[in-house]
Design an enzyme around this catalytic site. Structure first.
Site, mmCIF file in Angstrom:
data_model
loop_
_atom_site.group_PDB
_atom_site.id
_atom_site.type_symbol
_atom_site.label_atom_id
_atom_site.label_comp_id
_atom_site.label_asym_id
_atom_site.label_seq_id
_atom_site.Cartn_x
_atom_site.Cartn_y
_atom_site.Cartn_z
ATOM 1 C CD GLU A 1 -3.015 1.009 0.173
ATOM 2 O OE1 GLU A 1 -3.553 2.058 -0.246
ATOM 3 O OE2 GLU A 1 -3.324 -0.124 -0.243
ATOM 4 C CE LYS B 1 -13.749 4.001 -7.152
ATOM 5 N NZ LYS B 1 -14.403 4.457 -5.910
ATOM 6 C CG LEU C 1 -7.092 -16.677 -5.972
ATOM 7 C CD1 LEU C 1 -8.568 -16.847 -5.646
ATOM 8 C CD2 LEU C 1 -6.596 -15.302 -5.569
ATOM 9 C CD GLU D 1 -13.796 -4.213 -0.805
ATOM 10 O OE1 GLU D 1 -15.024 -4.242 -1.036
ATOM 11 O OE2 GLU D 1 -13.176 -3.161 -0.595
#
Length: 437
Positions: free
Chosen positions: A130, A200, A228, A242
């Site tokens: 991040e 976005k 994964l 999420e």
């Protein structure tokens, strides 16, 4: 409404599930003349001493992009990674940007894929943390696009990694030559179920998450559940946050699947080792993607700021940034989901039994239902104040009225936030994995 469709296998390998999201973007600027011209080119009086002329441009930009789920993406016989948006293949050099962990785990296979298909490629590896969502990394990508000689349309860069990397590459592509297409290959659970649908891009700036960004969906996003299998479990929990959000706002069936199978899906990393969980994994991922597409499609550019998908995103953005690097995005979203459910119970909008189910599922997914920062009423008030600015002066706070249903509030006060924070303090777990057992 977006629909999920299964198409025949391509060459026995690729299964595509396109979810188009067409929407017209309306531009209003200042070229239809409103001051008519008289004969001989003489304008009539305009009613203003100095004369006023005004032109208005109205145009539409249809938007459609697809999310393709395929098996064996890195098999040289699978054409999906080579296919350009709209079809065909490029002969120009492509820039492939890799998440550092993907380069370590799959870099040799990625390079072998392009070598086997005789595709000229240049590579750039960036960190996927991040903290790496920075303007400096955007400019690194832009510089490499220059070095490679990227064409305006026919040699779109390829981003292979999680949501951090694809956000940064997406922003760079949207700025380069005022916008070029790019291809996303999402490799984490959160990226596959959330980022893969989103339009976005963004980077963090001055301590705020995604403060700089654009609306620039790539024409193609590719998903292969195989990635994964090597994702760390804490990253799988991150993605589950999420998925849980999507279940809470609109999909009771998805919530029930998480109640029953969520822990096993994390344990098996969404693979199918014994032939029993493959269908469940496909349904969970498919429902999460389809649900997100249905929510985003009619409001892709967010002109309507009352968005159900903002559930879990009212308090968490600032908390997540203050907690870095401790909290991942999906973990912060989960905390916000629980906190917002507490607000709903205190308002009499949500049955306390539903809150109990939400907290139980959170723990079963080895996610924390609470955190010290969600017990800090002052920080939560600051977080909501920043969200209000983001939502143009309104709270537009999505709140559950049941599992699968939301309403919106605009009058949540300081006392309510403090009371809910006190409840969160009673749910603190020092070890979510132990609490889930």
């Amino acid at each position: 409404m977006a629909q999920q469709q299964n198409e025949p296998e391509t060459g026995g390998r690729a299964i595509t599930r396109p979810i188009p999201a067409p929407e017209a973007r309306r531009h209003r600027a200042v070229v239809t003349p409103r001051v008519a011209r008289a004969k001989n080119g003489v304008r009539p009086k305009t009613g203003h001493a100095s004369g006023t002329s005004r032109w208005t441009i109205r145009t539409q930009l249809p938007v459609s992009y697809e999310i393709v789920e395929t098996q064996g993406l890195l098999d040289p016989a699978n054409p999906e990674l080579l296919t350009l948006p709209g079809g065909g293949r490029s002969t120009a050099t492509r820039l492939v940007v890799l998440d550092h962990s993907i380069d370590e785990l799959y870099g040799d296979r990625v390079r072998a894929y392009f070598d086997a298909n005789s595709v000229p490629v240049e590579y750039l590896t960036l960190p996927g943390l991040e903290e790496s969502k920075s303007i400096e990394n955007v400019l690194k990508i832009v510089s490499r696009l220059n070095d490679v000689g990227t064409n305006r349309l026919s040699s779109p860069p390829i981003a292979i990694g999680g949501g951090v990397l694809t956000d940064v590459v997406g922003l760079a592509a949207s700025l380069y030559r005022r916008g070029i297409p790019y291809v996303r290959v999402t490799t984490t659970l959160l990226a596959q179920v959330d980022v893969s649908v989103a339009a976005k891009t963004g980077i963090n700036y001055e301590g705020y998450r995604n403060r700089l960004g654009t609306y620039s969906p790539p024409p193609r996003t590719l998903i292969d559940r195989m990635f994964l299998a090597t994702v760390p479990r804490h990253q799988l929990r991150n993605g589950m946050g999420e998925i849980l959000k999507m279940a809470l706002i609109k999909d009771p069936r998805l919530f029930a699947l998480l109640e029953r199978h969520g822990a096993d899906l994390i344990e098996t990393r969404f693979q199918d080792p014994d032939g029993t969980l493959g269908a469940v994994a496909s349904e969970v991922i498919g429902r999460a993607i389809a649900g997100m597409a249905e929510e985003l499609e009619p409001n892709l550019w967010e002109k309507n700021l009352r968005r159900s998908v903002d559930y879990g995103h009212s308090f968490s953005p600032l908390v997540e940034m203050r907690a870095l690097p401790e909290l991942l995005h999906g973990e912060a979203v989960t905390l916000d989901c629980v906190f917002s459910a507490v607000l709903a119970v205190r308002r009499g909008l949500l049955d306390p039994a539903d809150l109990d189910r939400i907290v139980a599922v959170t723990r079963r997914l080895t996610l924390r239902p609470s955190h010290p920062l969600f017990c800090d009423a002052d920080l939560l008030r600051e977080a909501l104040a920043d969200t209000v600015r983001h939502r143009d002066g309104q709270q537009n706070l999505p709140i559950l009225t049941g599992i699968g249903r939301v309403c919106f509030l605009n009058d949540v006060g300081d006392a309510e936030i403090a009371a809910a924070a006190a409840v969160m303090e009673t749910m603190l777990d020092t070890d979510p994995v132990s609490a889930a057992r």
